[in-house]
Design a protein around this motif. Structure first.
Motif, PDB file in Angstrom:
ATOM      1  N   TRP A 190       0.837  -1.189   0.000  1.00 54.12           N
ATOM      2  CA  TRP A 190       0.000   0.000   0.000  1.00 54.12           C
ATOM      3  C   TRP A 190       0.878   1.248   0.000  1.00 54.12           C
ATOM      4  O   TRP A 190       2.024   1.223   0.419  1.00 54.12           O
ATOM      5  N   ASP A 191       0.286   2.314  -0.529  1.00 56.99           N
ATOM      6  CA  ASP A 191       0.972   3.607  -0.597  1.00 56.99           C
ATOM      7  C   ASP A 191      -0.108   4.674  -0.509  1.00 56.99           C
ATOM      8  O   ASP A 191      -0.995   4.745  -1.356  1.00 56.99           O
ATOM      9  N   ASN A 192      -0.057   5.529   0.530  1.00 61.86           N
ATOM     10  CA  ASN A 192      -1.076   6.562   0.679  1.00 61.86           C
ATOM     11  C   ASN A 192      -0.549   7.949   0.287  1.00 61.86           C
ATOM     12  O   ASN A 192      -1.151   8.954   0.615  1.00 61.86           O
ATOM     13  N   GLY A 193       0.584   7.982  -0.404  1.00 62.88           N
ATOM     14  CA  GLY A 193       1.148   9.252  -0.836  1.00 62.88           C
ATOM     15  C   GLY A 193       2.259   9.742   0.075  1.00 62.88           C
ATOM     16  O   GLY A 193       3.242  10.296  -0.379  1.00 62.88           O
ATOM     17  N   THR A 194       2.106   9.523   1.381  1.00 57.06           N
ATOM     18  CA  THR A 194       3.151   9.951   2.316  1.00 57.06           C
ATOM     19  C   THR A 194       3.885   8.772   2.947  1.00 57.06           C
ATOM     20  O   THR A 194       5.016   8.915   3.372  1.00 57.06           O
ATOM     21  N   ARG A 195       3.218   7.635   3.004  1.00 58.72           N
ATOM     22  CA  ARG A 195       3.823   6.434   3.583  1.00 58.72           C
ATOM     23  C   ARG A 195       3.542   5.236   2.708  1.00 58.72           C
ATOM     24  O   ARG A 195       2.538   5.195   2.004  1.00 58.72           O
ATOM     25  N   ARG A 196       4.426   4.246   2.793  1.00 57.79           N
ATOM     26  CA  ARG A 196       4.242   2.985   2.069  1.00 57.79           C
ATOM     27  C   ARG A 196       4.420   1.844   3.050  1.00 57.79           C
ATOM     28  O   ARG A 196       5.118   1.977   4.050  1.00 57.79           O
TER      29      ARG A 196
END
Length: 181
Positions: free
Chosen positions: A89-95
């Protein structure tokens, strides 16, 4: 998403209240998180210490979902088995990587308490073409040779089941020596 096809069995605590949903086709799904804490014995300190916690998202489907939703609550100690899935997963700020389990069986861990089993009134489909699947009428839980499933010859005592168990978490004295978790 990676479906490893591996079967995993874990023990842990239900960390979130089970949430019941339905697919667009009406299939019930329950999801919840399980925290599986690891402990190790520190010989120098002479005590058990925490060695980290693994977090799993658990999903169950159909009747298992319904039963889990009605039986489990946050904080319950459970034992479960299922298929392991890894999801990046990747939420834009963390993976990160999410570890998910598609549950095949879930139950309370009886080392930590008791539970009462209530058989679902809906009969499960059984393949009666197998000898082991045949049981006396009205008793879908009977097994051949146990509790009347095998008739004794005249003059012989009926066959009685024998239960054999090993006390988990008990020492030679029969008293609990402290569980490792």
């Amino acid at each position: 998403m990676s479906d490893t096809g591996d079967t995993i069995t874990i023990t842990g605590n239900v960390a979130t209240p089970p949430e019941l949903k339905q697919t667009s086709a009406g299939v019930p799904i329950v999801t919840f998180r399980v925290a599986s804490g690891r402990r190790r014995y520190d010989r120098e300190a002479g005590a058990w210490t925490d060695a980290g916690t693994n977090w799993y998202t658990v999903s169950a489907f159909r009747s298992l979902a319904d039963h889990a939703y009605r039986s489990l609550q946050k904080g319950d100690r459970v034992l479960l088995t299922g298929r392991l899935r890894l999801r990046e997963w990747d939420n834009g700020t963390r993976r990160g990587t999410a570890i998910e389990i598609d549950a095949e069986a879930i139950g309370h861990d009886l080392l930590w308490g008791t539970t009462t089993f209530v058989k679902d009134s809906r009969a499960a489909t059984v393949d009666t073409s197998q000898d082991w699947a045949t049981a006396p009428a009205g008793d879908g839980w009977a097994a051949p040779g146990v509790d009347g499933a095998h008739e004794a010859d005249e003059g012989e005592p009926p066959v009685k089941p024998v239960l054999v168990a090993v006390g988990a978490g008990s020492g030679p004295s029969g008293e609990d020596e402290g569980a490792p978790f």
